[in-house]
Design a protein around this motif. Structure first.
Motif, PDB file in Angstrom:
ATOM      1  N   VAL A   5      83.691  57.267  64.836  1.00 33.49           N
ATOM      2  CA  VAL A   5      84.135  58.800  63.851  1.00 33.49           C
ATOM      3  C   VAL A   5      83.710  59.757  64.513  1.00 33.49           C
ATOM      4  O   VAL A   5      82.671  59.901  65.847  1.00 33.49           O
ATOM      5  N   ASN A   6      84.939  60.726  64.612  1.00 30.94           N
ATOM      6  CA  ASN A   6      84.378  62.455  66.163  1.00 30.94           C
ATOM      7  C   ASN A   6      83.881  63.259  64.706  1.00 30.94           C
ATOM      8  O   ASN A   6      84.443  63.779  63.571  1.00 30.94           O
ATOM      9  N   VAL A   7      82.656  63.417  64.268  1.00 34.89           N
ATOM     10  CA  VAL A   7      81.916  63.108  63.435  1.00 34.89           C
ATOM     11  C   VAL A   7      82.577  64.725  62.750  1.00 34.89           C
ATOM     12  O   VAL A   7      82.904  65.624  61.541  1.00 34.89           O
ATOM     13  N   ASP A   8      82.349  65.566  63.905  1.00 33.37           N
ATOM     14  CA  ASP A   8      82.919  67.032  63.625  1.00 33.37           C
ATOM     15  C   ASP A   8      84.117  67.640  63.138  1.00 33.37           C
ATOM     16  O   ASP A   8      84.420  68.269  62.411  1.00 33.37           O
ATOM     17  N   LYS A   9      84.608  66.757  64.204  1.00 30.78           N
ATOM     18  CA  LYS A   9      85.948  66.954  63.549  1.00 30.78           C
ATOM     19  C   LYS A   9      86.524  65.896  62.360  1.00 30.78           C
ATOM     20  O   LYS A   9      87.000  67.160  61.579  1.00 30.78           O
ATOM     21  N   PHE A  10      86.234  65.104  61.918  1.00 23.88           N
ATOM     22  CA  PHE A  10      85.795  65.088  60.358  1.00 23.88           C
ATOM     23  C   PHE A  10      85.260  64.906  59.508  1.00 23.88           C
ATOM     24  O   PHE A  10      86.558  66.601  58.462  1.00 23.88           O
ATOM     25  N   LYS A  11      84.702  66.763  59.635  1.00 26.08           N
ATOM     26  CA  LYS A  11      84.131  67.409  58.577  1.00 26.08           C
ATOM     27  C   LYS A  11      84.983  68.766  58.633  1.00 26.08           C
ATOM     28  O   LYS A  11      85.451  70.191  58.237  1.00 26.08           O
ATOM     29  N   GLU A  12      84.763  69.495  59.859  1.00 26.20           N
ATOM     30  CA  GLU A  12      85.860  70.490  60.138  1.00 26.20           C
ATOM     31  C   GLU A  12      87.743  69.793  59.263  1.00 26.20           C
ATOM     32  O   GLU A  12      88.017  71.073  58.589  1.00 26.20           O
ATOM     33  N   LEU A  13      88.103  68.719  59.248  1.00 23.24           N
ATOM     34  CA  LEU A  13      89.181  68.052  58.087  1.00 23.24           C
ATOM     35  C   LEU A  13      89.125  68.567  56.591  1.00 23.24           C
ATOM     36  O   LEU A  13      89.905  68.597  55.910  1.00 23.24           O
ATOM     37  N   LEU A  14      88.068  68.591  56.639  1.00 24.12           N
ATOM     38  CA  LEU A  14      87.360  68.466  55.355  1.00 24.12           C
ATOM     39  C   LEU A  14      87.394  69.643  54.864  1.00 24.12           C
ATOM     40  O   LEU A  14      88.076  69.823  53.595  1.00 24.12           O
ATOM     41  N   ALA A  15      87.135  70.528  55.606  1.00 26.27           N
ATOM     42  CA  ALA A  15      87.063  71.933  55.298  1.00 26.27           C
ATOM     43  C   ALA A  15      88.798  72.305  54.463  1.00 26.27           C
ATOM     44  O   ALA A  15      88.935  73.269  53.837  1.00 26.27           O
ATOM     45  N   LEU A  16      89.328  71.987  55.950  1.00 24.00           N
ATOM     46  CA  LEU A  16      90.651  72.964  55.934  1.00 24.00           C
ATOM     47  C   LEU A  16      91.080  72.008  54.718  1.00 24.00           C
ATOM     48  O   LEU A  16      92.004  73.314  54.254  1.00 24.00           O
ATOM     49  N   LYS A  17      91.524  70.667  54.401  1.00 20.22           N
ATOM     50  CA  LYS A  17      91.650  69.879  54.031  1.00 20.22           C
ATOM     51  C   LYS A  17      91.030  70.532  51.919  1.00 20.22           C
ATOM     52  O   LYS A  17      91.423  70.390  50.830  1.00 20.22           O
ATOM     53  N   SER A  23      84.296  65.637  46.799  1.00 18.57           N
ATOM     54  CA  SER A  23      85.160  64.984  45.947  1.00 18.57           C
ATOM     55  C   SER A  23      85.962  64.575  46.822  1.00 18.57           C
ATOM     56  O   SER A  23      87.078  63.802  46.466  1.00 18.57           O
ATOM     57  N   PHE A  24      85.524  64.623  48.772  1.00 11.43           N
ATOM     58  CA  PHE A  24      86.812  63.570  49.555  1.00 11.43           C
ATOM     59  C   PHE A  24      86.590  61.695  49.563  1.00 11.43           C
ATOM     60  O   PHE A  24      87.495  61.321  48.740  1.00 11.43           O
ATOM     61  N   ALA A  25      85.208  61.912  48.563  1.00  8.86           N
ATOM     62  CA  ALA A  25      84.877  60.260  48.375  1.00  8.86           C
ATOM     63  C   ALA A  25      85.772  59.903  47.316  1.00  8.86           C
ATOM     64  O   ALA A  25      86.751  59.073  47.007  1.00  8.86           O
ATOM     65  N   ARG A  26      85.778  60.699  45.958  1.00  8.52           N
ATOM     66  CA  ARG A  26      86.518  60.288  45.082  1.00  8.52           C
ATOM     67  C   ARG A  26      88.030  60.071  45.873  1.00  8.52           C
ATOM     68  O   ARG A  26      88.753  59.497  44.611  1.00  8.52           O
ATOM     69  N   ALA A  27      88.337  60.747  46.287  1.00 10.83           N
ATOM     70  CA  ALA A  27      89.646  61.689  46.223  1.00 10.83           C
ATOM     71  C   ALA A  27      90.285  59.907  47.108  1.00 10.83           C
ATOM     72  O   ALA A  27      91.455  59.709  46.792  1.00 10.83           O
ATOM     73  N   LEU A  56      93.416  62.236  54.595  1.00 10.54           N
ATOM     74  CA  LEU A  56      93.771  63.300  54.882  1.00 10.54           C
ATOM     75  C   LEU A  56      94.773  64.458  55.438  1.00 10.54           C
ATOM     76  O   LEU A  56      95.092  65.423  55.892  1.00 10.54           O
ATOM     77  N   ASN A  57      95.879  62.978  55.587  1.00 15.86           N
ATOM     78  CA  ASN A  57      96.825  63.230  55.632  1.00 15.86           C
ATOM     79  C   ASN A  57      97.149  63.489  57.589  1.00 15.86           C
ATOM     80  O   ASN A  57      97.508  64.283  57.383  1.00 15.86           O
ATOM     81  N   VAL A  58      96.841  63.314  58.252  1.00 20.00           N
ATOM     82  CA  VAL A  58      96.520  63.360  59.658  1.00 20.00           C
ATOM     83  C   VAL A  58      96.091  61.677  60.878  1.00 20.00           C
ATOM     84  O   VAL A  58      96.207  60.830  59.237  1.00 20.00           O
ATOM     85  N   GLU A  59      97.065  62.099  61.648  1.00 17.48           N
ATOM     86  CA  GLU A  59      96.560  61.351  62.185  1.00 17.48           C
ATOM     87  C   GLU A  59      95.433  60.009  62.288  1.00 17.48           C
ATOM     88  O   GLU A  59      95.363  60.802  62.963  1.00 17.48           O
ATOM     89  N   LEU A  60      95.187  58.838  62.403  1.00 16.73           N
ATOM     90  CA  LEU A  60      93.969  58.456  62.463  1.00 16.73           C
ATOM     91  C   LEU A  60      93.357  58.895  63.907  1.00 16.73           C
ATOM     92  O   LEU A  60      91.864  58.808  63.664  1.00 16.73           O
ATOM     93  N   THR A  61      93.878  58.880  65.339  1.00 15.48           N
ATOM     94  CA  THR A  61      93.365  59.382  66.052  1.00 15.48           C
ATOM     95  C   THR A  61      92.711  60.746  66.222  1.00 15.48           C
ATOM     96  O   THR A  61      92.091  60.996  67.106  1.00 15.48           O
ATOM     97  N   GLU A  62      93.134  61.469  65.490  1.00 18.47           N
ATOM     98  CA  GLU A  62      92.519  62.994  65.477  1.00 18.47           C
ATOM     99  C   GLU A  62      91.365  62.540  64.898  1.00 18.47           C
ATOM    100  O   GLU A  62      90.037  63.558  65.335  1.00 18.47           O
ATOM    101  N   ILE A  63      90.301  61.360  64.003  1.00 15.04           N
ATOM    102  CA  ILE A  63      89.401  61.623  63.182  1.00 15.04           C
ATOM    103  C   ILE A  63      88.619  60.105  64.240  1.00 15.04           C
ATOM    104  O   ILE A  63      87.384  60.559  64.443  1.00 15.04           O
TER     105      ILE A  63
END
Length: 67
Positions: A5-17, A23-27, A56-63
């Motif tokens: 996992v690209n942790v920085d990208k994952f956290k960035e996407l969490l914030a952007l979304k 809340s992400f865990a629940r969703a 997150l509605n992104v491609e798997l390869t983004e994360i």
């Protein structure tokens, strides 16, 4: 097959979304503990990666990338 996992990208996407970790865990239907492990790059199965990218509605390869 292990996914990294690209942790920085994952956290960035969490914030952007508009998600925080809870809340992400629940969703996504992922337990808080599993999400913490993913963010520490301790666990990432293809099933979890798919669930995360779909929520997150992104491609798997983004994360994730293959180890």
């Amino acid at each position: 097959m292990k996914l990294i996992v690209n942790v920085d990208k994952f956290k960035e996407l969490l914030a952007l979304k508009g998600y925080n970790k809870t809340s992400f865990a629940r969703a996504s239907g992922i337990s808080d503990e599993t999400l913490r492990k993913i963010l520490r790059d301790e666990i990432s199965s293809p099933k979890m990666a798919k669930r995360i990218s779909e929520t997150l509605n992104v491609e798997l390869t983004e994360i994730f990338s293959l180890a």
